[in-house]
Motif scaffolding. Structure first.
Motif, short mmCIF file in Angstrom:
data_model
loop_
_atom_site.label_atom_id
_atom_site.label_comp_id
_atom_site.label_asym_id
_atom_site.label_seq_id
_atom_site.Cartn_x
_atom_site.Cartn_y
_atom_site.Cartn_z
N ILE A 57 37.52 101.43 25.48
CA ILE A 57 36.32 101.28 26.31
C ILE A 57 36.61 100.35 27.48
O ILE A 57 36.24 100.64 28.63
CB ILE A 57 35.13 100.77 25.48
N TYR A 58 37.28 99.26 27.20
CA TYR A 58 37.63 98.30 28.25
C TYR A 58 38.51 98.97 29.31
O TYR A 58 38.30 98.79 30.52
CB TYR A 58 38.35 97.10 27.63
N ALA A 59 39.49 99.75 28.88
CA ALA A 59 40.40 100.45 29.81
C ALA A 59 39.64 101.41 30.70
O ALA A 59 39.87 101.49 31.92
CB ALA A 59 41.50 101.18 29.03
N VAL A 60 38.70 102.15 30.11
CA VAL A 60 37.90 103.11 30.88
C VAL A 60 37.02 102.37 31.88
O VAL A 60 36.96 102.74 33.07
CB VAL A 60 37.04 103.98 29.93
N GLN A 61 36.36 101.32 31.44
CA GLN A 61 35.46 100.58 32.33
C GLN A 61 36.22 99.91 33.47
O GLN A 61 35.75 99.91 34.62
CB GLN A 61 34.66 99.56 31.52
N GLN A 62 37.38 99.34 33.18
CA GLN A 62 38.17 98.68 34.22
C GLN A 62 38.70 99.67 35.24
O GLN A 62 38.75 99.38 36.44
CB GLN A 62 39.34 97.90 33.58
N SER A 63 39.13 100.85 34.79
CA SER A 63 39.66 101.84 35.72
C SER A 63 38.56 102.53 36.53
O SER A 63 38.79 103.00 37.64
CB SER A 63 40.50 102.88 34.97
N TRP A 64 37.35 102.56 35.97
CA TRP A 64 36.23 103.18 36.67
C TRP A 64 35.66 102.28 37.77
O TRP A 64 35.20 102.77 38.81
CB TRP A 64 35.11 103.53 35.68
N ALA A 65 35.71 100.98 37.57
CA ALA A 65 35.09 100.03 38.51
C ALA A 65 35.50 100.25 39.97
O ALA A 65 34.63 100.33 40.85
CB ALA A 65 35.37 98.59 38.08
N PRO A 66 36.80 100.39 40.29
CA PRO A 66 37.15 100.61 41.70
C PRO A 66 36.71 101.97 42.23
O PRO A 66 36.50 102.13 43.42
CB PRO A 66 38.69 100.48 41.71
N VAL A 67 36.58 102.95 41.34
CA VAL A 67 36.10 104.27 41.76
C VAL A 67 34.64 104.16 42.18
O VAL A 67 34.24 104.66 43.24
CB VAL A 67 36.25 105.31 40.62
N TYR A 68 33.84 103.49 41.35
CA TYR A 68 32.41 103.39 41.65
C TYR A 68 32.12 102.44 42.80
O TYR A 68 31.07 102.54 43.44
CB TYR A 68 31.65 102.95 40.40
N ALA A 69 33.05 101.56 43.10
CA ALA A 69 32.87 100.64 44.23
C ALA A 69 32.75 101.39 45.55
O ALA A 69 32.15 100.90 46.50
CB ALA A 69 34.03 99.65 44.29
N ASN A 70 33.31 102.59 45.60
CA ASN A 70 33.19 103.45 46.79
C ASN A 70 32.71 104.82 46.31
O ASN A 70 33.39 105.83 46.49
CB ASN A 70 34.55 103.55 47.50
N SER A 71 31.55 104.82 45.67
CA SER A 71 31.11 105.98 44.91
C SER A 71 30.84 107.23 45.73
O SER A 71 31.17 108.33 45.31
CB SER A 71 29.86 105.62 44.09
N ILE A 72 30.26 107.09 46.91
CA ILE A 72 29.93 108.28 47.69
C ILE A 72 31.19 108.98 48.19
O ILE A 72 31.34 110.20 48.06
CB ILE A 72 28.98 107.93 48.86
N LEU A 117 25.49 112.30 40.52
CA LEU A 117 26.66 112.51 39.67
C LEU A 117 27.35 111.19 39.35
O LEU A 117 27.62 110.88 38.19
CB LEU A 117 27.64 113.46 40.37
N MET A 118 27.63 110.41 40.40
CA MET A 118 28.37 109.16 40.20
C MET A 118 27.53 108.13 39.43
O MET A 118 28.07 107.37 38.62
CB MET A 118 28.80 108.60 41.55
N SER A 119 26.22 108.13 39.66
CA SER A 119 25.35 107.21 38.92
C SER A 119 25.31 107.58 37.44
O SER A 119 25.30 106.70 36.57
CB SER A 119 23.93 107.24 39.49
N SER A 120 25.31 108.88 37.15
CA SER A 120 25.29 109.33 35.75
C SER A 120 26.58 108.93 35.04
O SER A 120 26.55 108.45 33.89
CB SER A 120 25.11 110.85 35.69
N ILE A 121 27.71 109.13 35.72
CA ILE A 121 28.99 108.73 35.13
C ILE A 121 29.02 107.22 34.93
O ILE A 121 29.46 106.72 33.88
CB ILE A 121 30.18 109.19 36.00
N ASN A 122 28.53 106.49 35.92
CA ASN A 122 28.53 105.03 35.84
C ASN A 122 27.70 104.53 34.66
O ASN A 122 28.11 103.62 33.93
CB ASN A 122 28.00 104.44 37.14
N LEU A 123 26.53 105.12 34.46
CA LEU A 123 25.69 104.75 33.32
C LEU A 123 26.40 105.02 32.00
O LEU A 123 26.37 104.20 31.08
CB LEU A 123 24.38 105.55 33.36
N ALA A 124 27.04 106.19 31.94
CA ALA A 124 27.74 106.57 30.71
C ALA A 124 28.93 105.66 30.43
O ALA A 124 29.19 105.30 29.28
CB ALA A 124 28.19 108.02 30.80
N VAL A 125 29.64 105.26 31.48
CA VAL A 125 30.80 104.36 31.32
C VAL A 125 30.34 102.97 30.90
O VAL A 125 30.88 102.37 29.96
CB VAL A 125 31.62 104.30 32.63
#
Length: 201
Positions: A57-72, A117-125
């Protein structure tokens, strides 16, 4: 000073008893105590509902953070790659069905879909440590997509694009990619529960 020493000893003994009770299988050391406390439990115990460990979970959340930082920008790129790889899926997107890639970013409805889409993924992550909450979120997602006649294979197409994009752009290593694979499988399990129900209606 003696009081402080006794208190410290009591805390350490209490921690040792807790670790014994949960039957840690590896040798208990000061480092493993600190690791155990930092993770909030054994980082490699698999959650029976999500199939994920705390470490994954930590690995997924850490790798997702920079993606969501520029979500659009990243969400737009993801969907562009999706349509390039599976052009038939554009039919589900009325707002850009007849548009070229260059026009996507100018379309407010498309932009709204990217944000959704990105908000839904972010909530799930961000809620992976609460798998029952994520399961409920995915059930709702399955219902809404089932009403649009979207099939399982379309979700698998998207997974394929996400994995390839993460490999290429984020340079993720094997363990993190494997964690993402398990995460998406957990999501899809609960999306498909209600997607199938929507198909049956």
């Amino acid at each position: 000073m003696l009081y402080f020493y006794l208190c410290s000893t009591f805390v350490l003994l209490s921690a040792f008893v807790v670790l014994k009770k949960v039957k840690l299988k590896r040798k208990v050391t000061m480092g493993s105590w600190l690791s155990y406390l930092w993770w909030g439990g054994d980082p490699d115990v698999v959650n029976p509902q999500s199939g994920l460990t705390r470490r994954e979970i930590y690995a997924v959340q850490q790798s997702w953070a920079p993606v969501y930082a520029n979500s659009i920008a990243n969400g737009t790129e993801l969907l562009k790659r999706f349509f390039r790889s599976y052009p038939e899926t554009k039919e589900f997107f009325k707002m850009i069905r007849k548009s070229s890639e260059e026009d996507y970013s100018q379309n407010p409805q498309f932009k709204a879909h990217v944000i959704n889409l990105m908000s839904s993924i972010n909530l799930a992550v961000n809620n992976l440590n609460q798998p029952e909450v994520v399961a409920a979120l995915m059930n709702k997602l399955g219902e809404s997509h089932g009403r649009r006649k979207i099939q399982k294979e379309h979700f698998y197409y998207l997974k394929d694009v996400i994995v390839k994009m993460f490999i290429e752009v984020l340079k993720l290593e094997g363990a993190t990619l494997a964690a993402w694979g398990k995460t998406v499988d957990f999501w899809y399990k609960h999306i498909f529960e209600t997607l199938n129900n929507a198909d049956a209606r």
